[in-house]
Structure formats: structure tokens, C-alpha cells
Design an enzyme around this catalytic site. Sequence first.
Site, PDB file in Angstrom:
ATOM      1  N   GLU A 175       0.830  -1.214   0.000  1.00 56.23           N
ATOM      2  CA  GLU A 175       0.000   0.000   0.000  1.00 56.23           C
ATOM      3  C   GLU A 175       0.863   1.262   0.000  1.00 56.23           C
ATOM      4  O   GLU A 175       0.771   2.116   0.881  1.00 56.23           O
ATOM      5  CB  GLU A 175      -0.966  -0.020   1.184  1.00 56.23           C
ATOM      6  CG  GLU A 175      -1.968  -1.163   1.082  1.00 56.23           C
ATOM      7  CD  GLU A 175      -3.020  -1.169   2.170  1.00 56.23           C
ATOM      8  OE1 GLU A 175      -4.119  -1.683   1.934  1.00 56.23           O
ATOM      9  OE2 GLU A 175      -2.742  -0.667   3.285  1.00 56.23           O
ATOM     10  N   GLU A 387      -5.762  -8.280  -1.162  1.00 58.81           N
ATOM     11  CA  GLU A 387      -6.440  -8.100   0.125  1.00 58.81           C
ATOM     12  C   GLU A 387      -7.902  -7.784  -0.149  1.00 58.81           C
ATOM     13  O   GLU A 387      -8.213  -6.867  -0.915  1.00 58.81           O
ATOM     14  CB  GLU A 387      -5.831  -6.958   0.951  1.00 58.81           C
ATOM     15  CG  GLU A 387      -4.464  -7.245   1.526  1.00 58.81           C
ATOM     16  CD  GLU A 387      -3.974  -6.122   2.439  1.00 58.81           C
ATOM     17  OE1 GLU A 387      -4.831  -5.412   3.035  1.00 58.81           O
ATOM     18  OE2 GLU A 387      -2.744  -5.949   2.558  1.00 58.81           O
TER      19      GLU A 387
END
Length: 489
Positions: A175, A387
Site C-alpha cells: 500500500e 487483500e
Amino acid sequence: MAFPENFLWGGAVAANQLEGAYLEDGKGLSVPDMLLGGNVNTPRTFLPKIDETAFYPSHDAVDYYHHYKEDIALFAEMGFKCFRMSINWARIYPNGDDPEPNEKGLQFYDNVFDECRKHNIEPLVTLCHYEIPWNIVVKYNGFYDRKTIDLFLKYAETCFRRYKDEVKYWLTFNEINIPLMSAGGIGDLYGLGLMEKGDIESDHRIPLTELKRDPKKTMEALHNEFVASALCVKLAHSINPDFMIGNMIARQVIYPLTSDPKDVLASQKENRLINDFCSDVQVRGEYPSWAHEVFSSMNVDPSFITEEDRKILKEGTVDFYTFSYYSSHCTTTHKDAEEGAGNMTRGAVNPYLKASAWGWQIDPDGMLYALEQLNDRYPHVPLMIVENGLGAQDKVEEDGSIHDPYRIDYLRAHIEAMQKAVDEGVNLIGYTTWGPIDLVSAGTGELRKRYGFIYVDRHDDGTGDYSRSRKDSFCWYKKVIASKGEDLA
């Protein structure tokens, strides 16, 4: 239509949220080891000195360090084709700048990969999943110092050479875009190891939302991470040409709250910043044409970007694009809009969607929207969702069973959205749910915010025997994988 035969079904975790054993076998402190827990209403806090009387969730986590064989066997029972995990940088180089790696740390991951291969599970390894060694924060101010680029490359090379025959798929930074989306200095600390000196030297707890930040330092540190990632790609391919190196973006679907043109423009601007800025650099190898608007809006002079850096970015583009997707939110210029929560960010509440107990709005159509957008923007790059999951409070019945239909409903709807995308020609190669086993929440530090198909008897007061048990969703996901996504009932 079924998903492709070679589709990578599995689950995803992070070392700092799972392993525990935070100082065992030579491991050093990393950023999450300095964080205490919070909850849905109270932010996590940072404490620069370890308080032996406090509860640090990552210190023991769910003790995967001593249960990895059992856990990987359970993943295999579900039929996992792929297991996304991270290597904890501080387990390999305890201080980040050590002259030699920690052999016991390297051996632990040797053992983990041996178990994966034993069960025919393909590892997908994140090199840095918020696990920057604490010494790098204190001594170098994270990636703000270009010396940290060299330290990261040394760590990456150690991993690439050690595991070149065990791991094919790698991700550089988890991320990487969170410094552009989170309130306060959360994203700076998690993603960049960046923290102001006054906070580092604080003698009291500081809510993460109140950490100080300097936009110039944020953007310069983020650029250094881009360079580190690109150099990492080049290094990896020189060691093993068969390596596949990817990026990882926290994908946010951001709608305009109303049809007011000002809301539409606001959502376009936020989408560009959060979703496209980082991925354009890593996938296309260059800053987007509108990057000057981003730097200008932050009053940042981008002169730190050198011509040599630009060359490196162009030469070190990633082989595939991965992202997390949990929820969507709206943006608006209207001040009276209701505000909701999300993954490291906040936005206006969408009146057409329901939300989880933690305020994350559930939007499987947003996943389809994101996949189609990405396929259009990067048509020649394989995509992977690494995810996706629902955090919820699970109840253990008297007979030990755990019924979690809400989790099954959430995942079913998102897999159906993936199937639509694949049917429409989106180049999606895999899907790893977050997290297949209960672990520590990164956002709140809670253990009761459970994601797993596997329940772990571990609680926020530090109690529990770490025993594992299967939830109803365990059997459901096993069926989904066995049927290649056809049987979602």
C-alpha cells in the site's frame, strides 16, 4: 464460466500482524512494535519507549512464529494455491543497517517456504509491509534519507538470493500510496518510516492521528521509495529473470456524493491522487502529466527528482499490479455530508450502501468498477487482488462452532464481481483474501476485529491459548477453491 485453471486462490497476511515473537531469535524492533491498540472509536497510540506494563498487540500477535506448520497445513486443507505473506525486515536486519543478516531470521523463512512447497502453495512475498526497522526511523528518518534506499536494496538482495528457488512472486512495498490518503502522520509512519523528531523523543503516548507531518518530507520520502522499488525490480531480474515483481496499492473507489459538478471534479481529483499517482510511477515508469498539480497543492518543490531517478523509474517498472480492496466512499464539497470510515482514510457516507461494524461501506460493485478501470489504464499488466475481507466480531458457540454467514455473504458478492470482470476480459490472475486466519488489525490494533476463516483464541486483554479452530467460512472457501469459483452457495 469458471476462473482460469491457473488462477491463484489463497489468503494474505503480514508478519507484524501475525508472527509475534517480536524479539525472538535476534529480531529487532520494527515500527508496529511501538504501537499500542485502539478500537473503532479510539485511534491507536504511539509510544517511543517500550512500556513493559502496556499491551502491544504485535509483540505476540497470534504466535504464527510457533504455529506456522499448523497454519499452513490448514491453508492447504482449504486448497490454497497461493499464500501472500511478508518478511519482517527487522527479523533479517534487526537494526536495518547491520553489516550482516540475522541467520536465525533467514532460517525461519526457509522453514516457512519449505512448508509452503510441501503443500504445493505458491508464496507471494511482500518485502516491506509496514515493517521498517525502528532504528531506521530514529537514525535516518525512514525513507526521507536516501541512505535508506541502499539499506532496503541490501535487505532485498539478501532475500532474493536466499530464496531465489523458493519464491517467484514478490511485492516491493505494501500500500505504497497510504501516505497520500491517511489523516495525520499514520501513513508516513507506517509506509515511509517518517516521523518528526519531537514525536520520536516524546515521553508520552501520542494518538497516530495526531502525529506531526511535513508534506515536503512526505513527498520526498515517497519518491525515494519509488526509486527503491524500481531499483529492486532491476536487481531482482538480474538475480532471477523468472522473478515476477509487483507493486501494491490500497485501491479506493471514490464516487462523487452528488451530481453537483463540483463533487464530480472533487472525486476526480481525489481518485487521481490516491489511486493513480503512485501506480503510474510504478507501472508506467514516470510521474503522470498532472503531477505538478499534486506537488503545487502541497506547496512542494519537486526538484529532488533527478534525471537519473527518472531513468531508474522508467527501467524498473513492475511486472504485475496488485491491490487491496475493502470498501468505497464518496467525496463532496458540501459541508453538511455525513462522514464515514474506511481503510486508512475517511469520506462521505454513501446512502445506497451498508457498512460494517467498523464503518467500512460494503460495495462489491466497486470492486468490478476498480478492475475495469485498471484494465483500461494498464491493459498489458496482469492484475491481482491481494487483500479483500470483512472484519467482524465472531461468536464461539457452546459446542465450539463459529457461524459467520456475514463473512461468506461479503466474500461471495466480491467473488461474483471478480467473475464478471474476468468474463469481460479483465486480466485477473489471482485473489488472496485478508486474512485467512485471525490476526491483529493494522488500523485499530484489535484482535476482536476478526477476518479469518480460522479462529484464533487470542483476545485484546492478552488472554487466550492461541488454539486454532475452523469457522463455517473455512468450509465454504474450501468449496469455492475446489470448484474454481463456480460453487458460491
